[in-house]
Motif scaffolding. Structure first.
Motif, PDB file in Angstrom:
ATOM      1  N   GLU A  66       0.833  -1.195   0.000  1.00 39.85           N
ATOM      2  CA  GLU A  66       0.000   0.000   0.000  1.00 39.85           C
ATOM      3  C   GLU A  66       0.870   1.247   0.000  1.00 39.85           C
ATOM      4  N   LEU A  67       0.284   2.323  -0.508  1.00 44.49           N
ATOM      5  CA  LEU A  67       0.933   3.628  -0.504  1.00 44.49           C
ATOM      6  C   LEU A  67       0.409   4.395   0.703  1.00 44.49           C
ATOM      7  N   ILE A  68       1.309   4.782   1.606  1.00 45.53           N
ATOM      8  CA  ILE A  68       0.892   5.393   2.865  1.00 45.53           C
ATOM      9  C   ILE A  68       1.703   6.655   3.142  1.00 45.53           C
ATOM     10  N   CYS A  69       1.232   7.440   4.099  1.00 42.72           N
ATOM     11  CA  CYS A  69       2.042   8.535   4.630  1.00 42.72           C
ATOM     12  C   CYS A  69       3.094   7.931   5.553  1.00 42.72           C
ATOM     13  N   ALA A  70       4.321   8.356   5.402  1.00 47.40           N
ATOM     14  CA  ALA A  70       5.415   7.771   6.164  1.00 47.40           C
ATOM     15  C   ALA A  70       5.223   7.992   7.657  1.00 47.40           C
ATOM     16  N   LEU A  71       5.430   6.922   8.435  1.00 47.86           N
ATOM     17  CA  LEU A  71       5.428   7.022   9.880  1.00 47.86           C
ATOM     18  C   LEU A  71       6.646   7.826  10.329  1.00 47.86           C
ATOM     19  N   PRO A  72       6.618   8.383  11.532  1.00 48.33           N
ATOM     20  CA  PRO A  72       7.749   9.213  11.987  1.00 48.33           C
ATOM     21  C   PRO A  72       9.104   8.525  11.884  1.00 48.33           C
ATOM     22  N   LEU A 106      14.485   7.704   6.243  1.00 47.76           N
ATOM     23  CA  LEU A 106      14.631   8.025   4.823  1.00 47.76           C
ATOM     24  C   LEU A 106      14.862   9.511   4.557  1.00 47.76           C
ATOM     25  N   GLY A 107      14.910  10.302   5.611  1.00 48.87           N
ATOM     26  CA  GLY A 107      15.161  11.735   5.436  1.00 48.87           C
ATOM     27  C   GLY A 107      14.072  12.434   4.646  1.00 48.87           C
ATOM     28  N   LEU A 108      12.814  12.092   4.930  1.00 52.02           N
ATOM     29  CA  LEU A 108      11.680  12.623   4.170  1.00 52.02           C
ATOM     30  C   LEU A 108      11.019  13.793   4.891  1.00 52.02           C
ATOM     31  N   GLU A 109      10.228  14.538   4.130  1.00 48.25           N
ATOM     32  CA  GLU A 109       9.419  15.589   4.722  1.00 48.25           C
ATOM     33  C   GLU A 109       8.189  14.984   5.394  1.00 48.25           C
ATOM     34  N   ALA A 131       5.203  12.716   3.762  1.00 42.07           N
ATOM     35  CA  ALA A 131       5.679  12.183   2.474  1.00 42.07           C
ATOM     36  C   ALA A 131       5.110  10.785   2.251  1.00 42.07           C
ATOM     37  N   LYS A 132       4.931  10.422   0.990  1.00 39.09           N
ATOM     38  CA  LYS A 132       4.363   9.127   0.647  1.00 39.09           C
ATOM     39  C   LYS A 132       5.458   8.075   0.457  1.00 39.09           C
ATOM     40  N   GLN A 141       8.505   6.911  -2.554  1.00 41.23           N
ATOM     41  CA  GLN A 141       7.706   6.941  -3.777  1.00 41.23           C
ATOM     42  C   GLN A 141       8.355   7.787  -4.866  1.00 41.23           C
ATOM     43  N   LYS A 142       9.158   8.762  -4.497  1.00 38.02           N
ATOM     44  CA  LYS A 142       9.799   9.607  -5.495  1.00 38.02           C
ATOM     45  C   LYS A 142      10.860   8.830  -6.282  1.00 38.02           C
ATOM     46  N   ILE A 143      11.321   7.721  -5.720  1.00 31.68           N
ATOM     47  CA  ILE A 143      12.316   6.887  -6.401  1.00 31.68           C
ATOM     48  C   ILE A 143      11.634   5.737  -7.130  1.00 31.68           C
TER      49      ILE A 143
END
Length: 235
Positions: free
Chosen positions: A100-106, A112-115, A118-119, A143-145
């Motif tokens: 599944e595509l989810i909002c990243a957990l903290p 992953l150094g995400l905002e 981020a998905k 997801q950006k990769i």
């Protein structure tokens, strides 16, 4: 897969099927002739095998088979389905429980150094050995990769897909291992009790530019959590 990687894989298969510990491999000149490649290509392939602890080289004496780890123990750096080398795979079977595509957990955002918000793709795997669940893994991919992840891709080594299909160079993993206790959901898969011991291995995979692209958290059945790590001398 690059030429030296293909040769390294062929050499591993040959060693595994035909040679034993301390057996001697042909000299470099013979390997160059056999594989019909340059000396630099053979040197790179041998370096791969040496880094994996499969061979060791003695100056003036030759190239020798290092041997397998202790029976029942598995390579700490290789036990992960995301890896491309099938020879490191310790499992009889794997199933995908969920994609599944989810909002990243903290913790994923940090790894992953995400905002914030981020998905990421979340893939849950269950691994079997002798028909028993031995490992649960959840992998999170930026997801950006990887913009379109499906079950067909997820069932194959994902790192190989990133390198060979997306043509993105990988560089290094960071590995963290700790001992903890199973929660109720995890225990139900293993047929154990909540609070029983387990081993957790977390890996953060980085691209060639140092950017984290994948975070994996794997939980192992405590009776199967036996690993070795072969280290080469810096000298």
């Amino acid at each position: 897969m690059l030429k030296y990687q293909k040769i390294a894989l062929e050499m591993v298969r040959h060693i595994t099927g035909n040679l034993q510990q301390k057996d001697k491999l042909p000299v470099i000149e013979t390997l160059i002739s056999h594989y019909n490649v340059s000396k630099s290509t053979i040197i790179k392939a041998l370096k791969v095998l040496e880094d994996k602890g499969i061979i060791y080289m003695v100056r003036g004496s030759g190239i020798f088979v290092r041997g397998e780890g202790r029976k029942g123990y598995y390579n700490l750096l290789g036990v992960n389905e995301l890896q491309e080398d099938a020879n490191d795979n310790r499992y009889d079977l794997l199933n995908i429980m969920e994609i599944e595509l989810i909002c990243a957990l903290p913790e994923v955002t940090t790894a992953l150094g995400l905002e914030k918000n981020a998905k990421v793709y979340s893939v849950k795997y269950v691994y079997y050995l002798d028909k028993q669940v031995t490992c649960l893994e959840q992998a999170f991919l930026n997801q950006k990769i990887i913009s379109n992840l499906d079950e067909e891709i997820a069932l194959k080594p994902i790192l190989k897909y990133i390198k060979d299909v997306l043509a993105i160079k990988m560089r290094f993993p960071d590995i963290y291992v700790n001992v903890d206790k199973l929660n109720a959901e995890e225990a139900s898969f293993f047929g154990l009790n909540a609070g029983d011991p387990m081993l957790c291995k977390e890996i953060i995979y980085h691209l060639a530019n140092g950017q984290p692209c994948c975070y994996s958290r794997a939980v192992f059945h405590y009776k199967q959590a036996k690993f070795f790590l072969k280290v080469n001398s810096p000298n």
